[in-house]
Enzyme design. Structure first.
Site, PDB file in Angstrom:
ATOM      1  N   HIS A 193      38.374  33.873  38.618  1.00  0.00           N
ATOM      2  CA  HIS A 193      37.776  33.957  37.597  1.00  0.00           C
ATOM      3  C   HIS A 193      38.294  32.120  37.395  1.00  0.00           C
ATOM      4  O   HIS A 193      38.059  31.433  38.198  1.00  0.00           O
ATOM      5  CB  HIS A 193      39.389  34.012  36.325  1.00  0.00           C
ATOM      6  CG  HIS A 193      40.885  32.574  36.551  1.00  0.00           C
ATOM      7  ND1 HIS A 193      41.865  33.234  37.787  1.00  0.00           N
ATOM      8  CD2 HIS A 193      40.819  31.806  36.213  1.00  0.00           C
ATOM      9  CE1 HIS A 193      43.068  32.795  37.550  1.00  0.00           C
ATOM     10  NE2 HIS A 193      42.371  31.547  36.832  1.00  0.00           N
ATOM     11  N   GLU A 244      41.790  26.153  40.554  1.00  0.00           N
ATOM     12  CA  GLU A 244      43.169  26.496  40.772  1.00  0.00           C
ATOM     13  C   GLU A 244      43.027  27.930  42.420  1.00  0.00           C
ATOM     14  O   GLU A 244      42.143  27.775  42.185  1.00  0.00           O
ATOM     15  CB  GLU A 244      43.860  27.530  39.621  1.00  0.00           C
ATOM     16  CG  GLU A 244      44.747  28.708  39.788  1.00  0.00           C
ATOM     17  CD  GLU A 244      44.822  29.685  38.224  1.00  0.00           C
ATOM     18  OE1 GLU A 244      44.018  29.612  37.817  1.00  0.00           O
ATOM     19  OE2 GLU A 244      46.395  29.776  38.476  1.00  0.00           O
ATOM     20  N   HIS A 299      39.781  25.115  34.300  1.00  0.00           N
ATOM     21  CA  HIS A 299      39.407  25.482  35.585  1.00  0.00           C
ATOM     22  C   HIS A 299      38.768  26.640  36.422  1.00  0.00           C
ATOM     23  O   HIS A 299      38.369  27.014  34.930  1.00  0.00           O
ATOM     24  CB  HIS A 299      40.733  24.963  36.228  1.00  0.00           C
ATOM     25  CG  HIS A 299      41.409  25.983  35.322  1.00  0.00           C
ATOM     26  ND1 HIS A 299      41.950  26.250  34.640  1.00  0.00           N
ATOM     27  CD2 HIS A 299      41.770  27.484  36.499  1.00  0.00           C
ATOM     28  CE1 HIS A 299      43.054  27.446  34.394  1.00  0.00           C
ATOM     29  NE2 HIS A 299      42.872  28.567  35.440  1.00  0.00           N
TER      30      HIS A 299
HETATM   31 CO    CO Z   1      43.353  30.118  36.048  1.00  0.00          CO
END
Ligand code: CO
Length: 138
Positions: A7, A130, A79
């Site tokens: 994502h 991440e 992020h």
């Molecule tokens: Co995230």
């Protein structure tokens, strides 16, 4: 080592407005908001055919994205999340290469119930990354 883009996370100053924009204007499938008190955020996942968008909104007093929204009052990309199949092996490989993992290096449980870690943006071209351990597709 890294796999799919899981994502892209966008910090938003007005969650209801962002939800309406993605649902009504952009015509995307928007999931219900989830409070993540351990992470200090309310999260809304939006399903796209090839990845997800994660809307982030501050939750509680010490939200890690409150400062980001102060510096970026219109919101912004916060992020991106890459999938790995073994997060501890990924962490060890990255720290051996000199990259900094945020926190104490122990994976936390992320919004999908999978282990996650964050990597220092200064070590990755100004981009907070991440890593999420995702079980291999069956
Ligand atoms: Co995230």
């Amino acid at each position: 080592m890294i796999g799919r883009l899981n994502h892209i996370a966008i910090a938003v100053p007005d969650l209801d407005r962002a939800i309406a924009q993605y649902r009504d204007t952009l015509g995307a499938k928007v999931n219900p908001p989830q409070d993540e008190p351990d992470h200090g955020v309310t999260v809304v996942f939006i399903d796209l055919p090839n990845t997800k968008i994660e809307l982030l909104y501050p939750l509680g007093d010490n939200s890690p994205i409150a400062g980001f929204l102060e510096r970026n009052p219109a919101g912004g990309i916060h992020h991106m999340c890459y999938e790995v199949d073994d997060i501890l092996a990924a962490r060890d490989r990255l720290t051996a290469a000199g990259a900094r993992v945020l926190g104490d290096g122990t994976p936390k449980t992320g919004a999908h119930g999978n282990p996650v870690l964050f990597l220092h943006p200064k070590d990755f071209n100004g981009c907070l990354i991440e890593l999420e351990q995702v079980p291999a597709a069956s």
